[in-house]
Design a protein around this motif. Structure first.
Motif, mmCIF file in Angstrom:
data_model
loop_
_atom_site.group_PDB
_atom_site.id
_atom_site.type_symbol
_atom_site.label_atom_id
_atom_site.label_comp_id
_atom_site.label_asym_id
_atom_site.label_seq_id
_atom_site.Cartn_x
_atom_site.Cartn_y
_atom_site.Cartn_z
ATOM 1 N N LEU A 124 37.553 41.115 37.149
ATOM 2 C CA LEU A 124 36.493 41.769 37.909
ATOM 3 C C LEU A 124 35.501 40.760 38.475
ATOM 4 N N ASN A 125 35.543 39.545 37.957
ATOM 5 C CA ASN A 125 34.638 38.513 38.469
ATOM 6 C C ASN A 125 35.377 37.171 38.519
ATOM 7 N N ALA A 126 36.610 37.227 39.037
ATOM 8 C CA ALA A 126 37.461 36.034 39.088
ATOM 9 C C ALA A 126 37.035 35.155 40.258
ATOM 10 N N THR A 127 36.047 34.325 40.040
ATOM 11 C CA THR A 127 35.506 33.466 41.098
ATOM 12 C C THR A 127 36.541 32.511 41.691
ATOM 13 N N PRO A 128 37.473 31.941 40.894
ATOM 14 C CA PRO A 128 38.435 31.001 41.507
ATOM 15 C C PRO A 128 39.313 31.630 42.576
ATOM 16 N N PHE A 129 39.495 32.941 42.572
ATOM 17 C CA PHE A 129 40.378 33.592 43.531
ATOM 18 C C PHE A 129 39.670 33.959 44.829
ATOM 19 N N GLY A 130 38.402 33.651 44.931
ATOM 20 C CA GLY A 130 37.685 33.952 46.165
ATOM 21 C C GLY A 130 36.559 34.945 45.942
ATOM 22 N N GLU A 131 35.688 35.023 46.947
ATOM 23 C CA GLU A 131 34.515 35.880 46.829
ATOM 24 C C GLU A 131 34.882 37.354 46.772
ATOM 25 N N LEU A 137 41.878 41.822 28.534
ATOM 26 C CA LEU A 137 42.666 40.951 29.404
ATOM 27 C C LEU A 137 42.338 41.155 30.878
ATOM 28 N N GLY A 138 41.974 42.374 31.259
ATOM 29 C CA GLY A 138 41.773 42.660 32.674
ATOM 30 C C GLY A 138 40.348 42.565 33.151
ATOM 31 N N SER A 139 39.367 42.584 32.222
ATOM 32 C CA SER A 139 37.974 42.575 32.665
ATOM 33 C C SER A 139 37.598 41.269 33.350
ATOM 34 N N GLY A 140 38.266 40.175 32.986
ATOM 35 C CA GLY A 140 37.946 38.898 33.618
ATOM 36 C C GLY A 140 38.253 38.870 35.100
ATOM 37 N N ARG A 200 33.689 41.255 41.874
ATOM 38 C CA ARG A 200 33.248 42.645 41.915
ATOM 39 C C ARG A 200 31.944 42.849 41.137
ATOM 40 N N MET A 201 31.753 42.122 40.048
ATOM 41 C CA MET A 201 30.534 42.290 39.259
ATOM 42 C C MET A 201 29.303 41.905 40.072
ATOM 43 N N LYS A 202 29.430 40.844 40.875
ATOM 44 C CA LYS A 202 28.302 40.450 41.716
ATOM 45 C C LYS A 202 28.001 41.519 42.752
#
Length: 310
Positions: free
Chosen positions: A77-84, A72-75, A88-90
Motif C-alpha cells: 500500500l506504500n511501496a515507494t520503490p515501485f513508483g509514486e 504480507l500485503g500491507s507493505g 496509497r497511504m500518502k
C-alpha cells in the motif's frame, strides 16, 4: 529475541509433553475416564495438553491466515520503490493543499491581505499545491517534502537486518543445540554479562519502577487520603445521621406513640369502661324492669312530640 524464540520453537529440544513428560494430573484424568467415563474441564485440558504439540483448529488458523495476508500485503500500500502510484497511504492520509488567490486593498493605515478561499467543489480541482509553488496565489496548506527513495539506503538496512538475524541464529545454534562450552554459563562467569542478563530477566526493572515508584508515590497517598476521608468525613456523616435518627425515633416513641396513639387508645378504653359501668345496673335481666324502661322511653318520646306540636 524473535530469532531465539523461532529457533527454540522449530529446532530446540522437546520440552514438557512433547518430550513424553506427562504430568500426574493427566494420568489421574485417564484413570477417572476409565473408571467413570467422564472428566471435568481441568482434567480435559491437562489430558489434551499431555498429547504434545498438535495443529490448531480452524478457530485459530483462519484468523492467523487473515492476519498473514494483511501482514504480507500491507507493505504494497506504500511501496515507494515501485513508483509514486503505489504510495496509497500518502494519498489517503496526507493533507492536500489547495491554491487560493490573495488580493490586497487599502484598509486605512497600511494594507490588509484578503484570501479568497475556494468552495468545496473548487477544492477538488487539480492544483499544483503539494508538489510545486503556484504562480498566482498561495497554498492554503504547507507543502510537505518527502525524502526520495534510495536503493542504497534500503539495501544497507536490509543487510543490517539479515546480519543481525544470522548472528542471532548462529548464537542460538551454538548455545541451545551444540551446547558450546564458551557460551553455556557465560553469564555466570562474566560479571558484566550476568548483570545484563539480570537486567533483561527483570524486564528492565519496569515492574519495579511501576510498583515501587509510580504506585507508591501516586496510589499510596491517594489511598491514604481516601481512607482518611472515609473515616473522618463519610463515617462522621453516617454517625451523625444515625445519632439524629436515634434521637428522633426516641422523641417520636415518647410523644407520638406513647402520648398520642396510646393515650387515645387508653382514653377510648376508659370511656368505654365508664359507659359500660354506668349502663350495668340496667342490665339486671328482669323483664318487668326492661318493660318499665321501655314505657318510660315511650312516654318521654310522646311528651317531646306533644311539646313540639303545640
Amino acid at each position: 529475541y524473535m530469532t531465539r524464540a523461532t529457533y527454540l520453537t522449530f529446532f530446540g529440544e522437546p520440552r514438557g509433553a512433547s518430550a513424553g513428560q506427562a504430568n500426574s494430573a493427566s494420568s489421574s484424568g485417564h484413570g477417572a475416564h476409565d473408571s467413570h467415563g467422564a472428566h471435568d474441564s481441568d482434567n480435559n485440558h491437562d489430558v489434551h495438553a499431555s498429547h504434545g504439540p498438535h495443529e490448531s483448529g480452524l478457530l485459530i488458523t483462519i484468523p492467523l491466515m487473515i492476519l498473514s495476508v494483511f501482514a504480507l500485503g500491507s507493505g504494497f500500500l506504500n511501496a515507494t520503490p515501485f513508483g509514486e502510484s503505489w504510495e496509497r497511504m500518502k494519498l489517503w492520509v496526507e493533507p492536500r493543499a489547495v491554491e487560493v488567490v490573495d488580493t490586497t486593498h487599502s484598509g486605512g493605515p497600511g494594507e490588509s491581505l484578503v484570501l479568497a478561499l475556494p468552495t468545496a467543489e473548487e477544492s477538488h480541482s487539480n492544483s499544483v499545491c503539494g508538489s510545486a509553488t503556484p504562480e498566482t496565489g498561495v497554498c492554503f496548506a504547507p507543502q510537505l517534502q518527502h525524502a526520495p527513495f534510495k536503493w542504497s539506503k534500503a539495501m544497507m538496512s536490509m543487510v543490517i537486518v539479515f546480519l543481525g538475524f544470522a548472528v542471532s541464529w548462529i548464537l542460538s545454534m551454538l548455545l541451545f543445540t551444540k551446547r558450546d562450552a564458551r557460551l553455556v554459563g557465560l553469564t555466570q562467569r562474566v560479571k558484566i554479562l550476568g548483570l545484563g542478563h539480570k537486567f533483561l530477566v527483570n524486564k528492565y526493572y519496569l515492574d519495579d519502577l511501576y510498583e515501587k515508584v509510580v504506585v507508591r508515590s501516586v496510589a499510596y497517598p491517594i489511598s491514604r487520603a481516601a481512607y482518611w476521608f472515609n473515616q473522618n468525613v463519610l463515617d462522621g456523616i453516617l454517625h451523625g445521621v444515625s445519632n439524629l435518627t436515634r434521637k428522633l425515633s426516641g422523641w417520636v416513641y415518647k410523644n407520638i406513640d406513647q402520648r398520642v396513639v396510646d393515650g387515645t387508645v387508653n382514653n377510648s378504653a376508659s370511656f368505654t369502661k365508664s359507659v359500660g359501668t354506668a349502663a350495668q345496673p340496667t342490665q339486671s335481666g328482669k323483664v318487668s324492669q326492661y318493660g318499665a324502661l321501655l314505657f318510660s322511653a315511650a312516654a318521654v318520646a310522646a311528651l317531646v312530640l306533644v311539646i313540639i306540636n303545640t
